[in-house]
Motif scaffolding. Structure first.
Motif, PDB file in Angstrom:
ATOM      1  N   GLU A   8      19.086  35.705  41.832  1.00 31.84           N
ATOM      2  CA  GLU A   8      19.604  35.324  40.353  1.00 31.84           C
ATOM      3  C   GLU A   8      18.841  34.025  40.013  1.00 31.84           C
ATOM      4  O   GLU A   8      18.549  33.969  38.719  1.00 31.84           O
ATOM      5  CB  GLU A   8      21.222  35.047  40.528  1.00 31.84           C
ATOM      6  CG  GLU A   8      21.959  36.066  40.568  1.00 31.84           C
ATOM      7  CD  GLU A   8      22.158  36.743  42.192  1.00 31.84           C
ATOM      8  OE1 GLU A   8      21.840  35.945  43.030  1.00 31.84           O
ATOM      9  OE2 GLU A   8      22.424  37.824  42.296  1.00 31.84           O
ATOM     10  N   GLU A   9      18.581  33.179  40.934  1.00 29.98           N
ATOM     11  CA  GLU A   9      17.757  32.065  40.496  1.00 29.98           C
ATOM     12  C   GLU A   9      16.318  32.205  40.301  1.00 29.98           C
ATOM     13  O   GLU A   9      15.701  31.829  39.376  1.00 29.98           O
ATOM     14  CB  GLU A   9      17.846  31.080  41.851  1.00 29.98           C
ATOM     15  CG  GLU A   9      19.290  30.344  42.158  1.00 29.98           C
ATOM     16  CD  GLU A   9      19.484  29.462  43.341  1.00 29.98           C
ATOM     17  OE1 GLU A   9      20.101  28.502  43.339  1.00 29.98           O
ATOM     18  OE2 GLU A   9      18.909  30.084  44.517  1.00 29.98           O
TER      19      GLU A   9
ATOM     20  N   SER B  97       7.638  36.744  40.222  1.00 29.76           N
ATOM     21  CA  SER B  97       8.700  36.542  41.432  1.00 29.76           C
ATOM     22  C   SER B  97       7.800  36.129  42.650  1.00 29.76           C
ATOM     23  O   SER B  97       8.414  35.663  43.360  1.00 29.76           O
ATOM     24  CB  SER B  97       9.380  38.017  41.555  1.00 29.76           C
ATOM     25  OG  SER B  97      10.047  38.127  42.768  1.00 29.76           O
ATOM     26  N   LYS B  98       6.727  36.948  43.122  1.00 29.88           N
ATOM     27  CA  LYS B  98       6.062  36.580  44.131  1.00 29.88           C
ATOM     28  C   LYS B  98       5.506  35.011  44.108  1.00 29.88           C
ATOM     29  O   LYS B  98       5.696  34.448  45.147  1.00 29.88           O
ATOM     30  CB  LYS B  98       5.016  37.560  44.285  1.00 29.88           C
ATOM     31  CG  LYS B  98       5.289  38.898  44.766  1.00 29.88           C
ATOM     32  CD  LYS B  98       4.265  39.838  45.005  1.00 29.88           C
ATOM     33  CE  LYS B  98       4.504  41.319  45.300  1.00 29.88           C
ATOM     34  NZ  LYS B  98       3.338  42.248  45.276  1.00 29.88           N
TER      35      LYS B  98
ATOM     36  N   GLU C 121      12.814  34.278  33.577  1.00 30.11           N
ATOM     37  CA  GLU C 121      13.085  34.125  32.083  1.00 30.11           C
ATOM     38  C   GLU C 121      12.565  33.075  31.429  1.00 30.11           C
ATOM     39  O   GLU C 121      12.272  33.059  30.359  1.00 30.11           O
ATOM     40  CB  GLU C 121      14.707  34.472  32.128  1.00 30.11           C
ATOM     41  CG  GLU C 121      15.174  35.787  32.219  1.00 30.11           C
ATOM     42  CD  GLU C 121      16.655  35.740  32.331  1.00 30.11           C
ATOM     43  OE1 GLU C 121      17.589  35.049  31.842  1.00 30.11           O
ATOM     44  OE2 GLU C 121      17.181  36.941  33.025  1.00 30.11           O
ATOM     45  N   ARG C 122      12.894  31.776  32.269  1.00 30.84           N
ATOM     46  CA  ARG C 122      12.538  30.529  31.571  1.00 30.84           C
ATOM     47  C   ARG C 122      10.799  30.332  31.499  1.00 30.84           C
ATOM     48  O   ARG C 122      10.368  30.221  30.363  1.00 30.84           O
ATOM     49  CB  ARG C 122      12.905  29.335  32.305  1.00 30.84           C
ATOM     50  CG  ARG C 122      14.532  29.108  32.719  1.00 30.84           C
ATOM     51  CD  ARG C 122      15.145  28.717  31.236  1.00 30.84           C
ATOM     52  NE  ARG C 122      15.358  29.923  30.294  1.00 30.84           N
ATOM     53  CZ  ARG C 122      16.325  30.755  30.394  1.00 30.84           C
ATOM     54  NH1 ARG C 122      17.036  30.827  31.432  1.00 30.84           N
ATOM     55  NH2 ARG C 122      16.562  31.555  29.350  1.00 30.84           N
ATOM     56  N   ILE C 123       9.987  31.218  32.401  1.00 32.91           N
ATOM     57  CA  ILE C 123       8.779  31.050  32.386  1.00 32.91           C
ATOM     58  C   ILE C 123       8.247  31.909  31.064  1.00 32.91           C
ATOM     59  O   ILE C 123       7.484  31.528  30.307  1.00 32.91           O
ATOM     60  CB  ILE C 123       7.977  31.570  33.534  1.00 32.91           C
ATOM     61  CG1 ILE C 123       8.376  30.477  34.679  1.00 32.91           C
ATOM     62  CG2 ILE C 123       6.522  31.863  33.642  1.00 32.91           C
ATOM     63  CD1 ILE C 123       7.984  30.824  36.039  1.00 32.91           C
TER      64      ILE C 123
END
Length: 201
Positions: A157-158, A143-144, A164-166
């Motif tokens: 959300e983005e 996230s960071k 999730e994709r990573i």
């Protein structure tokens, strides 16, 4: 007359003699990816960040003691626009706070040099992205990282979607985190990595 003596002093300041011993330069050359000329050029850059703090004689242990603050180092054009500038300085600083000695400064530029091998670059990239230092890239680290890269312009959300994709792409063992081996597996296949993990001196 005062200005002339300063100018003459400045000319002599960066002559080959006096800043480092030949043994120091040999040692720096052996443990970095730089020539002696490159090392002296980097010293000039370090010196220019705060001439009143950095001595003109770095012999002995001064190169590992004299420290520039993160705020002084981040002004460099090579770092100023980098969203990870604080993390880069923290990872390379002996104190972990981003304050750099000349030895730290030289190490940082050595890893970011064109000559540094991929494995070394991967090791430091992983450390830079591992914000919490637990040897895993977990949800908070990712996230960071995403927020830094996008300058915090994405919605929660983005960001979650990208995380999730990573994880889906890189998490081979299903533990919802990315280990160094998983990071290495994914990033080493990216031709852009070497090009972007580079700072020209």
């Amino acid at each position: 007359m005062g200005n002339n003596s300063t100018t003459i002093g400045d000319l002599n300041l960066f002559s080959k003699g006096g800043i480092f011993t030949s043994e120091q330069l040999d040692e720096y050359q052996d443990c970095t990816f730089f020539t002696k000329k490159d090392i002296l050029r980097l010293y000039k850059r370090f010196y220019a960040l705060n001439p009143s703090k950095v001595p003109t004689n770095m012999q002995g242990n001064r190169a590992s003691i004299v420290t520039l603050t993160y705020e002084e180092v981040e002004k460099m054009p090579e770092l100023k626009e980098n969203p990870f500038r604080r993390r880069i300085c923290e990872v390379f600083s002996e104190d972990g706070c981003g304050n750099l000695t000349f030895d730290d400064f030289l190490d940082m530029f050595s890893v970011f040099s064109e000559m540094a091998p991929l494995q070394l670059k991967l090791k430091y990239a992983f450390r830079i992205y591992d914000f919490d230092g637990d040897d895993q890239l977990g949800h908070d680290d990712l996230s960071k990282m995403i927020r830094s890269l996008t300058r915090d312009e994405l919605s929660d959300e983005e960001v979650e979607f990208i995380i999730e994709r990573i994880i889906e792409e890189a998490d081979l063992d299903g533990d919802e985190q990315i280990s160094y081996a998983e990071f290495e597996h994914v990033v080493s296949r990216s031709p852009d990595f070497i090009r972007t993990f580079h700072i020209r001196i």
